[in-house]
Design a protein around this motif. Sequence first.
Motif, short mmCIF file in Angstrom:
data_model
loop_
_atom_site.label_atom_id
_atom_site.label_comp_id
_atom_site.label_asym_id
_atom_site.label_seq_id
_atom_site.Cartn_x
_atom_site.Cartn_y
_atom_site.Cartn_z
N CYS A 306 27.37 -9.84 57.50
CA CYS A 306 26.21 -9.94 56.62
C CYS A 306 25.12 -8.94 57.01
CB CYS A 306 25.65 -11.36 56.64
SG CYS A 306 26.62 -12.55 55.68
N LEU A 307 24.94 -8.73 58.29
CA LEU A 307 23.94 -7.77 58.74
C LEU A 307 24.33 -6.36 58.31
CD1 LEU A 307 21.36 -7.08 60.25
CD2 LEU A 307 22.66 -7.11 62.39
N ALA A 308 25.61 -6.02 58.42
CA ALA A 308 26.09 -4.70 57.99
C ALA A 308 25.90 -4.51 56.49
CB ALA A 308 27.56 -4.54 58.36
N LEU A 309 26.13 -5.57 55.72
CA LEU A 309 25.96 -5.49 54.26
C LEU A 309 24.49 -5.31 53.89
CD1 LEU A 309 28.44 -8.31 53.14
CD2 LEU A 309 28.78 -5.82 52.96
N ALA A 310 23.63 -5.92 54.65
CA ALA A 310 22.19 -5.77 54.41
C ALA A 310 21.77 -4.31 54.62
CB ALA A 310 21.39 -6.69 55.31
N ILE A 323 20.70 -7.94 44.49
CA ILE A 323 22.07 -8.43 44.31
C ILE A 323 22.53 -9.19 45.56
CG2 ILE A 323 24.50 -7.68 44.10
CD1 ILE A 323 23.39 -5.30 42.39
N VAL A 324 22.27 -8.60 46.72
CA VAL A 324 22.66 -9.23 47.98
C VAL A 324 21.94 -10.57 48.17
CG1 VAL A 324 22.52 -9.03 50.50
CG2 VAL A 324 23.29 -7.09 49.14
N ASN A 325 20.66 -10.60 47.88
CA ASN A 325 19.89 -11.83 48.04
C ASN A 325 20.41 -12.93 47.13
OD1 ASN A 325 17.32 -13.34 48.94
ND2 ASN A 325 17.20 -13.42 46.72
N ALA A 326 20.69 -12.60 45.87
CA ALA A 326 21.17 -13.60 44.92
C ALA A 326 22.52 -14.16 45.35
CB ALA A 326 21.27 -12.99 43.52
N ALA A 327 23.44 -13.26 45.71
CA ALA A 327 24.77 -13.71 46.16
C ALA A 327 24.65 -14.55 47.42
CB ALA A 327 25.67 -12.49 46.40
N ASN A 328 23.77 -14.15 48.31
CA ASN A 328 23.59 -14.89 49.57
C ASN A 328 23.06 -16.29 49.31
OD1 ASN A 328 23.37 -15.00 52.62
ND2 ASN A 328 21.25 -15.40 52.01
N GLU A 329 22.13 -16.44 48.37
CA GLU A 329 21.60 -17.77 48.08
C GLU A 329 22.71 -18.69 47.57
OE1 GLU A 329 17.94 -18.22 45.98
OE2 GLU A 329 16.97 -16.55 47.01
N VAL A 330 23.61 -18.14 46.77
CA VAL A 330 24.73 -18.92 46.23
C VAL A 330 25.70 -19.33 47.34
CG1 VAL A 330 26.76 -18.84 44.72
CG2 VAL A 330 24.58 -17.94 43.91
N VAL A 331 26.12 -18.38 48.17
CA VAL A 331 27.13 -18.70 49.20
C VAL A 331 26.51 -19.53 50.33
CG1 VAL A 331 28.56 -16.71 48.67
CG2 VAL A 331 26.80 -16.49 50.43
N ASN A 332 25.23 -19.32 50.60
CA ASN A 332 24.56 -20.13 51.62
C ASN A 332 24.62 -21.60 51.24
OD1 ASN A 332 22.18 -21.61 52.78
ND2 ASN A 332 21.78 -19.66 53.79
N ALA A 346 30.26 -13.59 53.64
CA ALA A 346 30.14 -12.13 53.63
C ALA A 346 31.12 -11.51 52.63
CB ALA A 346 30.40 -11.58 55.03
N GLU A 347 32.32 -12.07 52.53
CA GLU A 347 33.33 -11.54 51.61
C GLU A 347 32.84 -11.61 50.16
OE1 GLU A 347 36.87 -13.76 52.34
OE2 GLU A 347 36.98 -13.16 54.45
N ILE A 348 32.26 -12.74 49.78
CA ILE A 348 31.78 -12.91 48.40
C ILE A 348 30.57 -12.04 48.13
CG2 ILE A 348 30.73 -14.58 46.80
CD1 ILE A 348 32.59 -16.70 48.03
N ILE A 349 29.68 -11.91 49.12
CA ILE A 349 28.51 -11.04 48.95
C ILE A 349 28.97 -9.59 48.73
CG2 ILE A 349 26.51 -10.03 50.12
CD1 ILE A 349 26.21 -12.77 51.57
N GLU A 350 29.94 -9.14 49.53
CA GLU A 350 30.42 -7.76 49.39
C GLU A 350 31.05 -7.52 48.02
OE1 GLU A 350 32.72 -4.44 52.09
OE2 GLU A 350 33.22 -6.57 52.41
N LYS A 351 31.84 -8.46 47.55
CA LYS A 351 32.48 -8.30 46.23
C LYS A 351 31.44 -8.34 45.11
CE LYS A 351 36.95 -10.16 47.69
NZ LYS A 351 37.88 -11.32 47.63
N THR A 352 30.40 -9.14 45.29
CA THR A 352 29.33 -9.18 44.29
C THR A 352 28.61 -7.84 44.24
OG1 THR A 352 29.02 -11.56 44.72
CG2 THR A 352 27.28 -10.44 43.51
#
Length: 382
Positions: A306-310, A323-332, A346-352
């Motif tokens: 997640c840190l690398a994706l940020a 985009i990252v924030n929205a996906a993170n709120e969902v997966v969190n 992290a996988e879902i955030i990256e694909k989003t």
Amino acid sequence: MKKQIAILGSTGSIGTQALDVIKEHEDLYEVYCLTANNRVSELARQAHLFKPAAVVIANEAHYEELKSLLADEPDIKVYAGAKALDEIVQAEPIDMVLTAMVGFAGLSPTVHAIQARKKICLANKETLVVAGELICQLASQYQAPILPVDSEHSAIFQSIVGEGDNPIEKILLTCSGGPFRTFSKEQIEKVTAADALKHPTWDMGAKITIDSASLMNKGFEVMEAKWLFGVPADRIQVLIHPQSIVHSAVQFCDGSVKAQLGVPDMRLPIQYAFSYPDRLHLSGDRLDLFRHPLEFFEPDLEKFRCLALAFEAISRGGNMPCIVNAANEVVNEAFRHDRCSFPQMAEIIEKTMQRATFDSHPSLETYFKTDAEARAIAAEML
């Protein structure tokens, strides 16, 4: 005259500690407005205790219940809904707004508070994560000061006070490393939300505690620091510091490093944002350096994707952090309810990030569209 404070998110961890600060300095501060999303009983209890001019419950379904709970307080106005949040922060008597709401929901009321030229005590990091460039432009346009409340950003701010225009060579952004700092990749694959919620040093809300465990919270703080202090991300270094004593540091062009140290107590940065440039007495523990070793480690970007994706989102810019924030709120939220594993976040955030519509020059309207689109994409993958 007492300073009038609006607290957005008064029933959360930051909000309740801010009320402790106000109670300790009731000769200086007064609560003008309290808001919450769903915690009706707690909001009503706070209103009975602090007697604000108004309260707002964001979830309109709770309006009648809140109204009933405060029937014996005719002087307290009761409102509900997102529009009411946007309007209340613009009230004339308010001197400062503490934005302690969690997530994307804090963006709109923060924008309205800035436009009303209120002093912003910023605890909602998503505001700068999602729309940092826009928020900085608005703050400059309306001459609304933004003071950081996050412990790390407050530490950076305290380290540069008095430095004038002296150039910053590097920001050293510390983090505890969370509960899985020493875990192997195999161990991390099996962790649960209950494991992740056991933060080693800080007492925080569930969402931010999970973000701290994944180090996404630190990625968001890099984005926040970039906008708050005008330092590019490649000059912001993340350091794992398990003791959470050095809250962050600044390295200047002569090699000198200034840091702010203290016990882990969020009341200190909250109070400093309220009182700046003055320092007020704060009750509580004091730092004893004889009892605390100070250790620092590099973060493992393979274990904590997640840190690398940020950092990737910062590099791409535009609406990618949104985009990252929205996906993170969902997966969190999904991880907290056992609907995805820790690595899957992290996988879902990256694909989003790969699928959502990228816009290199987003407007405020674009941010709202991006947030909705990215949430839908992440939710579909769950």
